[in-house]
Design a protein around this motif. Sequence first.
Motif, PDB file in Angstrom:
ATOM      1  N   VAL A 172      48.332  43.478  43.061  1.00 11.92           N
ATOM      2  CA  VAL A 172      46.763  43.879  42.924  1.00 11.92           C
ATOM      3  C   VAL A 172      46.503  43.447  41.439  1.00 11.92           C
ATOM      4  O   VAL A 172      45.607  42.789  40.993  1.00 11.92           O
ATOM      5  CB  VAL A 172      46.567  45.385  43.241  1.00 11.92           C
ATOM      6  N   GLY A 173      47.538  43.948  40.484  1.00 11.09           N
ATOM      7  CA  GLY A 173      47.316  43.653  39.137  1.00 11.09           C
ATOM      8  C   GLY A 173      47.327  42.204  38.542  1.00 11.09           C
ATOM      9  O   GLY A 173      46.516  41.770  37.903  1.00 11.09           O
ATOM     10  N   SER A 174      48.117  41.454  39.359  1.00 11.22           N
ATOM     11  CA  SER A 174      48.384  39.847  39.220  1.00 11.22           C
ATOM     12  C   SER A 174      46.810  39.320  39.506  1.00 11.22           C
ATOM     13  O   SER A 174      46.284  38.411  38.844  1.00 11.22           O
ATOM     14  CB  SER A 174      49.208  39.417  40.128  1.00 11.22           C
ATOM     15  N   GLN A 175      46.369  39.900  40.708  1.00  8.69           N
ATOM     16  CA  GLN A 175      45.177  39.355  41.393  1.00  8.69           C
ATOM     17  C   GLN A 175      44.044  39.546  40.212  1.00  8.69           C
ATOM     18  O   GLN A 175      43.250  38.620  39.929  1.00  8.69           O
ATOM     19  CB  GLN A 175      44.670  39.906  42.651  1.00  8.69           C
ATOM     20  N   LEU A 176      43.941  40.769  39.778  1.00  7.48           N
ATOM     21  CA  LEU A 176      42.925  41.261  38.844  1.00  7.48           C
ATOM     22  C   LEU A 176      42.990  40.370  37.357  1.00  7.48           C
ATOM     23  O   LEU A 176      42.139  39.644  36.998  1.00  7.48           O
ATOM     24  CB  LEU A 176      43.065  42.516  38.434  1.00  7.48           C
ATOM     25  N   ALA A 177      44.305  40.254  36.963  1.00 10.18           N
ATOM     26  CA  ALA A 177      44.691  39.538  35.630  1.00 10.18           C
ATOM     27  C   ALA A 177      44.320  37.986  35.970  1.00 10.18           C
ATOM     28  O   ALA A 177      43.742  37.321  34.736  1.00 10.18           O
ATOM     29  CB  ALA A 177      46.042  39.749  35.254  1.00 10.18           C
ATOM     30  N   GLY A 178      44.396  37.456  37.144  1.00 15.62           N
ATOM     31  CA  GLY A 178      44.171  36.011  37.273  1.00 15.62           C
ATOM     32  C   GLY A 178      42.712  35.621  37.714  1.00 15.62           C
ATOM     33  O   GLY A 178      42.132  34.303  37.794  1.00 15.62           O
ATOM     34  N   ASP A 179      41.815  36.684  37.789  1.00 16.85           N
ATOM     35  CA  ASP A 179      40.426  36.379  38.278  1.00 16.85           C
ATOM     36  C   ASP A 179      39.576  35.778  37.114  1.00 16.85           C
ATOM     37  O   ASP A 179      39.699  36.448  36.103  1.00 16.85           O
ATOM     38  CB  ASP A 179      39.737  37.691  38.974  1.00 16.85           C
TER      39      ASP A 179
END
Length: 180
Positions: free
Chosen positions: A165-172
């Motif tokens: 989830v953190g990765s998805q947010l950081a990559g958005d």
Amino acid sequence: SAADALHRSGALATVSIDARAAVLQGIAAGLTPRAADLAYEDALSTGNAIRVARSMAAYIGPRVLGSLEQLRSVGESDVLDADRGVVLLRRPLGPAVVLAPWNAPTFVAVAKLSSALAAGCPVILKPSEWAPGGCQIVADVVEEVVRRHGLPPATFQLVHGAAAVGSQLAGDPRVRAISF
């Protein structure tokens, strides 16, 4: 997408410094009496001694007020000393993601989110999946203050989840600031 839409609408950017200051005062006032609860949650989740967690929790309200003081001192603009009229405008960058670590989850989360809110950025808080309790209390307080002051709900969002989830947010690409 809600934080991005809010930023693009300009609605949060037009909130005055005084109104943002009132929100920060409300958050500090809401978190200060919850210091014992925040300390308990952090000690339970991180394994820190309760006296250490209490010490950190005691600084949470004052940290929010520090963001308020910085907001007031920085202001919205400055006229720069130059040969021609140069004005430095301070505008919100856009949606900010705060990834709170497990070892100091609540203090770090509050420090980062209060600075982003002071700047006029919509904030998405994603606490560590190993220590979400204190951040849940913070989210409850922030959400209530945001609602009471009539700001759009997308001003602050809490998202739970693990590293993916953190990765998805950081990559958005819609996210304009990331703080960890």
